[in-house]
Design a protein around this motif. Structure first.
Motif, PDB file in Angstrom:
ATOM      1  N   GLU A 111     -20.483   8.910  72.946  1.00 45.30           N
ATOM      2  CA  GLU A 111     -20.384   9.316  74.353  1.00 45.30           C
ATOM      3  C   GLU A 111     -21.644   8.983  75.136  1.00 45.30           C
ATOM      4  O   GLU A 111     -21.613   8.834  76.354  1.00 45.30           O
ATOM      5  CB  GLU A 111     -20.124  10.834  74.453  1.00 45.30           C
ATOM      6  CG  GLU A 111     -18.703  11.229  74.137  1.00 45.30           C
ATOM      7  CD  GLU A 111     -18.532  12.745  73.988  1.00 45.30           C
ATOM      8  OE1 GLU A 111     -19.495  13.496  74.287  1.00 45.30           O
ATOM      9  OE2 GLU A 111     -17.442  13.163  73.558  1.00 45.30           O
ATOM     10  N   ARG A 112     -22.775   8.913  74.438  1.00 41.67           N
ATOM     11  CA  ARG A 112     -24.039   8.618  75.112  1.00 41.67           C
ATOM     12  C   ARG A 112     -24.445   7.145  75.019  1.00 41.67           C
ATOM     13  O   ARG A 112     -25.586   6.805  75.313  1.00 41.67           O
ATOM     14  CB  ARG A 112     -25.147   9.508  74.525  1.00 41.67           C
ATOM     15  CG  ARG A 112     -25.124  10.882  75.141  1.00 41.67           C
ATOM     16  CD  ARG A 112     -25.775  11.915  74.261  1.00 41.67           C
ATOM     17  NE  ARG A 112     -25.499  13.239  74.797  1.00 41.67           N
ATOM     18  CZ  ARG A 112     -24.335  13.861  74.682  1.00 41.67           C
ATOM     19  NH1 ARG A 112     -23.336  13.281  74.046  1.00 41.67           N
ATOM     20  NH2 ARG A 112     -24.169  15.060  75.214  1.00 41.67           N
ATOM     21  N   LEU A 156     -33.325  15.162  72.924  1.00 43.66           N
ATOM     22  CA  LEU A 156     -32.170  14.554  72.250  1.00 43.66           C
ATOM     23  C   LEU A 156     -31.799  15.367  71.009  1.00 43.66           C
ATOM     24  O   LEU A 156     -30.625  15.662  70.764  1.00 43.66           O
ATOM     25  CB  LEU A 156     -32.484  13.100  71.859  1.00 43.66           C
ATOM     26  CG  LEU A 156     -31.350  12.340  71.165  1.00 43.66           C
ATOM     27  CD1 LEU A 156     -30.191  12.089  72.133  1.00 43.66           C
ATOM     28  CD2 LEU A 156     -31.842  11.012  70.586  1.00 43.66           C
TER      29      LEU A 156
END
Ligand code: 4AD
Ligand code: MG
Length: 476
Positions: free
Chosen positions: A153-154, A264
């Protein structure tokens, strides 16, 4: 037997198609009842829940049903009906039962409830059939899915790094050798050193301890990558948190500095934990009760609360030097640690857990460790003493993530590798990234099984991987 398309029990339990003919296949958990009617609890692994099969004993034959004992595998045709019992929503009124495989009660080891985890490790080929390990391995799958989704998704790319390698990333000398040589007849030079030129790879090769070095090469081309694969360490530590073969997830990001690396890591862990609550609640709730019996554990916290607590709190960011001060103060106030604590010491699990569980009561990201206790590739701070390392410390677990900003300066990296006796001939290609278009970058490694320990509440890392590899143990 009439051919009816099989339905998985997970789907059946949600079904409202009462009166319909269905087929289920699975393994018998229990059979009980009277001379007239029997109740079979059937499980097919799709869910922690069993479906109840109601059997008219006279119709199907008492003799025929005899081998339908715990562990046997059967296929059942029947009518789906609304259940009268309060524990289940549906049940099946059997019309036909086919026995695929019996399990002799005299020899099938999973008879009673409450086997010890130690015993279950000895029958690791059968333990996935227990409720506990079924739950653990379903959660393991879901967490792997969460990891891929998070990165996908990133815009991260899943990058495959080699398992056989000739370089020691962590430099801790814990590698398993890979060879096709005859170990009884080794070619040696005058000094007695083994010559590898006639070995399979023409040089000494090992199983990887980390995909990071190759991951960095990829980050310098694809920008954001992650690895997710098996990792091998021959550290002879028989602890509840170490495996000789474990799975590690290693993201590596071009242009990220340590602060972004920490964010992150925090976002990543929280995403996985939220995923667990959203997709594995039944299994987590089951394990919440089961683990207390399994380990006679003093961990009586509620698993869902434990996970929510992490989701609701921002991780503390703290420099190693500050952490040491807190630990030294604790010692001054009378707290006893097994291992000595001083600036320069590597933290033991007891120290990490003191910071997390006693002092902050919150996950902690500890940064800027002394360079002597960290790997050669970490970015050196201006103070000349510390490096831009970051370890994420977790309640119950201790270190769950290890990572850093990387040294992108060729000369500094070269000098540090030299000081730490890293063989240059093995890492020339790694050093090349700093010669050609170098860039600031950061990454980390999450121990998959440590994350699973936290989510499942299991107390020993051998119980969150299907076939654990530890000193003196490579059965199955
Ligand atoms: O801290 P480590 O050694 O870091 C590295 O390998 C870096 N190359 C990662 C990176 O920056 N890309 O290991 C990372 C994590 C630890 O925090 C721990 O969770 C897990 O891997 N780990 C183990 N898990 C199970 N058994 C072992 N023997 C482990 N050793 C490390
Ligand atoms: Mg580490």
């Amino acid at each position: 037997m009439e051919t009816i398309t099989r339905t998985k029990i997970a789907d059946l339990l949600k079904s409202k198609s009462f009166g319909e003919k269905v087929n289920v296949k699975g393994w018998v958990r229990t059979r009980r009842g009277s001379k007239l009617v029997n109740f079979i609890a059937l499980n097919d692994g799709s869910t922690i829940h069993n479906v109840q099969i109601v059997v008219d004993v006279e119709k199907l034959g008492e003799e025929y049903l005899k081998p339908v004992t715990t562990g046997a595998c059967i296929s059942v045709n029947g009518i789906l009906v609304e259940s009268q019992g309060k524990d289940q929503s549906v049940e099946i009124q059997a019309t036909e039962v086919e026995i695929y495989g019996t399990a002799d009660p005299q020899t099938y080891p999973l008879q009673k409830k409450g086997h010890s985890v130690e015993f279950l490790r000895e029958i690791a080929h059968l333990r996935p059939r227990t409720n506990t390990f079924g739950a653990v391995f379903r959660i393991r799958h879901h967490m792997a899915m969460a990891i891929h989704r998070f990165f996908h998704e990133r815009g991260f790319f899943y990058f495959h790094t080699p398992i056989i390698t000739a370089s020691d990333c962590e430099g801790a000398g814990q590698m398993f050798q890979v060879t096709t040589k005859n170990l009884y007849d080794l070619k040696k030079d005058e000094d007695g050193n083994i010559i590898y030129d006639d070995d399979f790879f023409g040089k000494q090769a090992s199983l990887t301890v980390s995909g990071q070095l190759e991951g960095e090469l990829a980050a310098m081309a694809l920008g954001s990558i992650y690895t997710f694969g098996p990792t091998f360490r021959a550290e002879n530590s028989n602890t509840p948190r170490h495996l000789a073969e474990f799975w590690m997830i290693e993201p590596e990001v071009a242009f990220n500095e340590i602060e972004e690396n920490m964010q992150l890591a925090e976002d990543f862990i929280k995403y996985c934990l939220q995923w667990a609550l959203d997709n594995c609640l039944d299994d987590i709730q089951f394990l919440n009760g089961a683990r207390k019996l399994l380990y006679k554990s003093e961990d009586n916290d509620d698993l869902v609360e434990r996970i929510k607590f992490i989701l609701d709190n921002k991780f503390i960011r703290l420099a190693y030097t500050e952490g040491i001060k807190i630990l030294e103060e604790a010692v001054a106030k009378g707290h006893k640690f097994e291992f000595p604590i001083f600036w320069g010491a590597d933290l033991a699990s007891e120290h990490e857990r003191y910071l997390v569980e006693k002092h902050f009561k919150c996950p902690v990201i500890l940064t800027d460790y002394p360079k002597e206790i960290k790997s050669f590739y970490m970015k050196q701070n201006e103070d000349g003493k510390t490096v831009r390392a970051m370890d994420v410390l977790f309640p119950k677990i201790g270190e769950i993530i290890g990572g850093s900003q990387r040294e992108e300066d060729y000369d500094k990296l070269y000098k540090r590798a030299e000081e730490m006796d890293v063989p240059m001939k093995d890492i020339w290609w790694y050093l090349d990234t700093r010669r050609f278009g170098t860039a600031p970058h950061s990454g980390f490694g999450l121990g998959f099984e440590r994350l699973l320990l936290f989510v499942t509440g299991m107390a020993n890392i051998r119980d969150v991987i299907p076939f654990p590899r530890t000193p003196n143990n490579a059965e199955f």
